[in-house]
Scaffold this motif. Structure first.
Motif, mmCIF file in Angstrom:
data_model
loop_
_atom_site.group_PDB
_atom_site.id
_atom_site.type_symbol
_atom_site.label_atom_id
_atom_site.label_comp_id
_atom_site.label_asym_id
_atom_site.label_seq_id
_atom_site.Cartn_x
_atom_site.Cartn_y
_atom_site.Cartn_z
ATOM 1 N N GLN A 70 60.542 -42.028 -3.032
ATOM 2 C CA GLN A 70 60.557 -40.890 -2.112
ATOM 3 C C GLN A 70 60.901 -41.298 -0.691
ATOM 4 O O GLN A 70 61.530 -40.540 0.052
ATOM 5 N N THR A 71 60.512 -42.528 -0.281
ATOM 6 C CA THR A 71 60.627 -42.904 1.130
ATOM 7 C C THR A 71 61.508 -44.118 1.403
ATOM 8 O O THR A 71 61.961 -44.291 2.534
ATOM 9 N N CYS A 72 61.737 -44.967 0.399
ATOM 10 C CA CYS A 72 62.392 -46.252 0.668
ATOM 11 C C CYS A 72 63.789 -46.365 0.061
ATOM 12 O O CYS A 72 64.351 -47.459 0.050
ATOM 13 N N CYS A 73 64.322 -45.298 -0.452
ATOM 14 C CA CYS A 73 65.634 -45.381 -1.114
ATOM 15 C C CYS A 73 66.625 -44.370 -0.552
ATOM 16 O O CYS A 73 67.275 -43.634 -1.317
ATOM 17 N N PRO A 74 66.792 -44.280 0.772
ATOM 18 C CA PRO A 74 67.713 -43.258 1.310
ATOM 19 C C PRO A 74 69.168 -43.478 0.916
ATOM 20 O O PRO A 74 69.914 -42.515 0.743
ATOM 21 N N GLU A 75 69.569 -44.737 0.754
ATOM 22 C CA GLU A 75 70.962 -45.047 0.404
ATOM 23 C C GLU A 75 71.075 -45.641 -0.998
ATOM 24 O O GLU A 75 72.124 -46.193 -1.344
ATOM 25 N N SER A 76 70.031 -45.563 -1.784
ATOM 26 C CA SER A 76 70.032 -46.210 -3.096
ATOM 27 C C SER A 76 69.487 -45.264 -4.154
ATOM 28 O O SER A 76 68.949 -44.201 -3.850
ATOM 29 N N GLU A 77 69.628 -45.681 -5.399
ATOM 30 C CA GLU A 77 69.061 -44.973 -6.540
ATOM 31 C C GLU A 77 68.300 -45.984 -7.396
ATOM 32 O O GLU A 77 68.474 -47.202 -7.250
ATOM 33 N N LEU A 78 67.475 -45.468 -8.292
ATOM 34 C CA LEU A 78 66.748 -46.319 -9.220
ATOM 35 C C LEU A 78 67.343 -46.190 -10.615
ATOM 36 O O LEU A 78 67.831 -45.135 -11.010
ATOM 37 N N VAL A 79 67.287 -47.300 -11.350
ATOM 38 C CA VAL A 79 67.701 -47.305 -12.752
ATOM 39 C C VAL A 79 66.608 -47.958 -13.585
ATOM 40 O O VAL A 79 65.812 -48.757 -13.071
ATOM 41 N N THR A 80 66.557 -47.586 -14.845
ATOM 42 C CA THR A 80 65.701 -48.289 -15.802
ATOM 43 C C THR A 80 66.579 -49.190 -16.660
ATOM 44 O O THR A 80 67.719 -48.838 -16.987
ATOM 45 N N ILE A 81 66.030 -50.348 -17.012
ATOM 46 C CA ILE A 81 66.766 -51.331 -17.816
ATOM 47 C C ILE A 81 65.893 -51.739 -18.999
ATOM 48 O O ILE A 81 64.712 -52.039 -18.814
ATOM 49 N N ILE A 82 66.457 -51.711 -20.185
ATOM 50 C CA ILE A 82 65.816 -52.327 -21.354
ATOM 51 C C ILE A 82 66.621 -53.575 -21.683
ATOM 52 O O ILE A 82 67.834 -53.498 -21.917
ATOM 53 N N MET A 83 65.955 -54.734 -21.667
ATOM 54 C CA MET A 83 66.665 -56.006 -21.830
ATOM 55 C C MET A 83 66.009 -56.845 -22.920
ATOM 56 O O MET A 83 64.792 -57.066 -22.884
ATOM 57 N N PRO A 84 66.758 -57.283 -23.923
ATOM 58 C CA PRO A 84 66.181 -58.166 -24.948
ATOM 59 C C PRO A 84 65.688 -59.462 -24.321
ATOM 60 O O PRO A 84 66.301 -59.988 -23.390
#
Length: 456
Positions: A70-84
């Motif tokens: 909400q506050t720390c990602c003004p120029e970014s996005e989040l992704v989820t990763i599933i990694m073996p």
């Protein structure tokens, strides 16, 4: 799940309960003097193979991550990763070495990716190891949350980079997905969810694997936070603040930082809390010495050991309530020290209720919005992992309030003097004295379930 894990462990010589403590009880505040409404649960050890314990800890991480988004990602996005994590499934005898190998693999991949793509930040990782009861082996893989630039190709570039840097495991198990704005909470939940592995093993009945798993996983650090998210969590702790929801009962409401409640005792016997002076309730000087906890390896126990207070939480009816926490709660016991502390904080809570509402404390007004749910909890017969009880006066009052709210056809019938049946007339309805005492026949009502009904 926690109950089933603990029960299976007890059956096969693995103790996941606290020694010397039979139950942990939460007592609703505020209540009238001498009354109580209590939920009793088994006194689990703080072991994260028990999903209910892990959920409590993960709720804090979940809100901190939502605050970060909400506050720390003004120029970014989040992704989820599933990694073996490894190249193959492993058996229980190889699990300890496999965990170490998996974590080393994750560290190598993270450093290589962040070195090649400096705009990428891995924020959290959780190692999962679901158990297959048919093959009796484990599949180790990571759930990761990362911060990436807000541009069209960023997600695909990250997935390609991870594929290139993987040392172990099939790239078919790799998945990188955007966290969409409306699904932040669900995506975070999925990435940090508690482990079901112990429950899966217990449900399969494989006791030897269960015992080895509990021993192997002891002390293993399966969740990690990194970089800017780790710094945020450290800053929150250092500044003595916490993340709270604007709407406490809404898991996805906006969140903000708030200071921890700071209570300062003054010489005049009052407390100052958030700027309001509140008279301190008087406590009997006969409280007695602190009750010692049972020593490790000992089954000795004391009743009514006061453990503390929970943070206030939202309840139906736009009410805020707290809970007193007590171990081995037994209102009939001769060990009264914890009960005196409960009454002390109960008095304080009633005074706080009056300050917040501007009215004299009214138990009927306090209980009415949640009476139906409280009666359902009292009368449930198919729940094994907790027990609910209350004092007779509260039981009687809840039943009457629930009858008022129930549809007319669902109201209980009561025998009349002539042998017929009639609906019980709700308290306060026409024909009744509005000023009558709601507890006048409280002695007729018994507790719903005795405390001995608590498992173990």
């Amino acid at each position: 799940m926690s109950y089933e894990i603990a029960a299976f462990g007890k059956e096969h010589g693995v103790n996941l309960l606290r020694r010397g403590v039979k139950t942990v009880t939460q007592l609703l505040l505020p209540m009238p003097a001498g009354s109580y409404f209590a939920e009793h649960q088994l006194a689990y050890q703080h072991n994260k193979i028990l999903p209910s314990l892990a959920l409590q800890d993960d709720a804090c991480i979940r809100d901190q991550m939502r605050y970060f988004h909400q506050t720390c990602c003004p120029e970014s996005e989040l992704v989820t990763i599933i990694m073996p994590a490894l190249g193959e499934r492993i058996q229980i005898d190889d699990l300890k070495a496999g965990i170490g190998k998996a974590i080393d693999h994750y560290k190598r991949v993270r450093k290589k990716v962040e070195r090649k793509m400096p705009s990428i930040e891995f924020l959290t990782s959780r190692l999962e190891m679901p158990f297959d009861p048919e093959t009796s082996d484990f599949y180790l893989h990571f759930h990761i949350i990362a911060k990436i630039p807000r541009r069209r190709r960023a997600r695909q570039d990250l997935e390609d980079c991870i594929q290139e840097k993987l040392d172990l495991g099939s790239t078919k198990g790799l998945k990188v997905e955007w966290i969409t704005k409306g699904a932040v909470g669900r995506a975070i939940d999925y990435s940090i969810k508690p482990s079901k592995t112990a429950w899966q093993i217990a449900a399969s009945g494989q006791s030897e694997i269960f015992k080895k798993y509990v021993e192997t996983i002891k002390g293993a650090r399966l969740f990690r936070s990194h970089k800017s998210f780790s710094k945020l969590r450290s800053d929150i702790r250092a500044n003595k603040t916490r993340v709270i929801r604007e709407a406490p009962r809404d898991m996805n409401s906006p969140v903000r930082l708030a200071p921890h409640i700071d209570r300062t005792q003054h010489q005049n016997g009052s407390y100052q809390s958030n700027g309001s002076d509140v008279e301190r309730p008087q406590v009997s000087s006969e409280r007695g010495p602190p009750t010692p906890e049972g020593k490790e390896g000992s089954d000795s126990r004391r009743d009514n050991t006061f453990a503390g207070l929970t943070n206030p939480r939202a309840l139906p009816g736009n009410h805020i309530a707290g809970f007193a926490v007590m171990s081995n709660f037994d209102p009939a016991s001769s060990d009264r020290g914890g009960l005196k502390l409960y009454e002390h904080y109960n008095t304080f809570a009633r005074r706080a209720w009056e300050i917040n509402t501007g009215r004299q404390y009214d138990v009927i007004e306090f209980l009415r919005p949640k009476a139906l749910k409280m009666v359902e909890a009292l009368t449930a017969t198919d729940v094994h992992y907790y027990t609910v009880s209350c004092s007779p006066d509260i039981r009687m009052l809840l039943e009457r309030l629930a009858e008022e709210q129930a549809p007319r056809g669902d109201r209980a019938l009561w025998p009349t003097e002539g042998g017929g049946m009639t609906e019980r007339e709700p308290r306060g309805s026409p024909g009744k004295n509005e000023n009558s005492d709601p507890f006048e026949d409280a002695g007729e009502v018994l507790e719903t379930r005795p405390l001995d009904d608590v498992p173990f």
